[in-house]
Design a protein around this motif. Structure first.
Motif, PDB file in Angstrom:
ATOM      1  N   TYR A  42      10.294   2.022   2.115  1.00 53.21           N
ATOM      2  CA  TYR A  42       8.953   1.475   1.933  1.00 53.21           C
ATOM      3  C   TYR A  42       7.921   2.592   2.014  1.00 53.21           C
ATOM      4  CZ  TYR A  42      11.524  -2.731   3.055  1.00 53.21           C
ATOM      5  OH  TYR A  42      12.444  -3.736   3.056  1.00 53.21           O
ATOM      6  N   TYR A  43       6.716   2.314   1.555  1.00 54.69           N
ATOM      7  CA  TYR A  43       5.618   3.277   1.610  1.00 54.69           C
ATOM      8  C   TYR A  43       4.301   2.527   1.619  1.00 54.69           C
ATOM      9  CZ  TYR A  43       5.778   2.212  -3.334  1.00 54.69           C
ATOM     10  OH  TYR A  43       5.816   1.536  -4.528  1.00 54.69           O
ATOM     11  N   GLN A  44       3.238   3.246   1.951  1.00 54.05           N
ATOM     12  CA  GLN A  44       1.903   2.665   1.896  1.00 54.05           C
ATOM     13  C   GLN A  44       0.887   3.759   1.613  1.00 54.05           C
ATOM     14  OE1 GLN A  44       1.958   2.220   6.594  1.00 54.05           O
ATOM     15  NE2 GLN A  44       0.267   1.086   5.739  1.00 54.05           N
ATOM     16  N   ALA A  45      -0.193   3.370   0.979  1.00 53.19           N
ATOM     17  CA  ALA A  45      -1.289   4.300   0.698  1.00 53.19           C
ATOM     18  C   ALA A  45      -2.121   4.478   1.959  1.00 53.19           C
ATOM     19  CB  ALA A  45      -2.169   3.754  -0.424  1.00 53.19           C
ATOM     20  N   ALA A  46      -2.680   5.657   2.100  1.00 48.63           N
ATOM     21  CA  ALA A  46      -3.638   5.940   3.164  1.00 48.63           C
ATOM     22  C   ALA A  46      -4.696   6.859   2.577  1.00 48.63           C
ATOM     23  CB  ALA A  46      -2.963   6.602   4.347  1.00 48.63           C
ATOM     24  N   ARG A  59     -10.481   6.157   8.294  1.00 51.52           N
ATOM     25  CA  ARG A  59      -9.207   6.097   7.562  1.00 51.52           C
ATOM     26  C   ARG A  59      -8.880   4.648   7.240  1.00 51.52           C
ATOM     27  NH1 ARG A  59      -4.600   9.572   7.284  1.00 51.52           N
ATOM     28  NH2 ARG A  59      -2.657   8.418   7.160  1.00 51.52           N
ATOM     29  N   ARG A  60      -8.360   4.432   6.038  1.00 50.23           N
ATOM     30  CA  ARG A  60      -7.898   3.106   5.638  1.00 50.23           C
ATOM     31  C   ARG A  60      -6.446   3.181   5.184  1.00 50.23           C
ATOM     32  NH1 ARG A  60     -12.162  -0.732   4.671  1.00 50.23           N
ATOM     33  NH2 ARG A  60     -13.302  -0.515   6.614  1.00 50.23           N
ATOM     34  N   LEU A  61      -5.688   2.144   5.494  1.00 50.78           N
ATOM     35  CA  LEU A  61      -4.290   2.036   5.096  1.00 50.78           C
ATOM     36  C   LEU A  61      -4.121   0.877   4.131  1.00 50.78           C
ATOM     37  CD1 LEU A  61      -2.606   2.420   8.589  1.00 50.78           C
ATOM     38  CD2 LEU A  61      -2.836   4.169   6.830  1.00 50.78           C
ATOM     39  N   GLY A  62      -3.207   1.036   3.185  1.00 51.64           N
ATOM     40  CA  GLY A  62      -2.888  -0.030   2.245  1.00 51.64           C
ATOM     41  C   GLY A  62      -1.702  -0.836   2.737  1.00 51.64           C
ATOM     42  N   SER A  63      -1.293  -1.792   1.929  1.00 52.49           N
ATOM     43  CA  SER A  63      -0.142  -2.629   2.266  1.00 52.49           C
ATOM     44  C   SER A  63       1.151  -1.821   2.164  1.00 52.49           C
ATOM     45  CB  SER A  63      -0.074  -3.829   1.313  1.00 52.49           C
ATOM     46  OG  SER A  63       0.024  -3.369  -0.028  1.00 52.49           O
TER      47      SER A  63
END
Length: 90
Positions: A42-46, A59-63
């Motif tokens: 799995y991975y997520q955007a940041a 900082r914001r994180l994605g799903s």
């Protein structure tokens, strides 16, 4: 557990895990996306967000997503996204 970051990809390392590959992370105005096209896991955007009126970046994180799906991290309206990365999870 260790965290490694190189060229737009951050890896959360634990023993004997497979990770996504061929990942791309880009910023677009007030959003950033990450997508990986091979491997497993799995991975997520940041992204970092520039808040010019408040002088405080954040900082914001994605799903969390699986191979082939886009993860989006969105800054507040009027703020700019910068330094996007794909955080990889095995």
């Amino acid at each position: 557990m260790a965290l490694f970051a190189t060229a737009g990809v951050a890896v959360v390392a634990t023993p004997a895990q497979a990770y996504p590959g061929n990942c791309v992370a880009r910023d677009v105005t007030n959003e950033a996306f990450a997508v990986c096209s091979s491997g497993s896991g799995y991975y997520q955007a940041a992204t970092q967000c520039d808040a010019p009126w408040y002088k405080l970046d954040y900082r914001r994180l994605g799903s969390v997503e699986t191979i082939g799906y886009y993860s989006w991290a969105t800054c507040n309206a009027g703020d700019d996204a910068y330094n996007p990365v794909a955080i990889l999870h095995g």
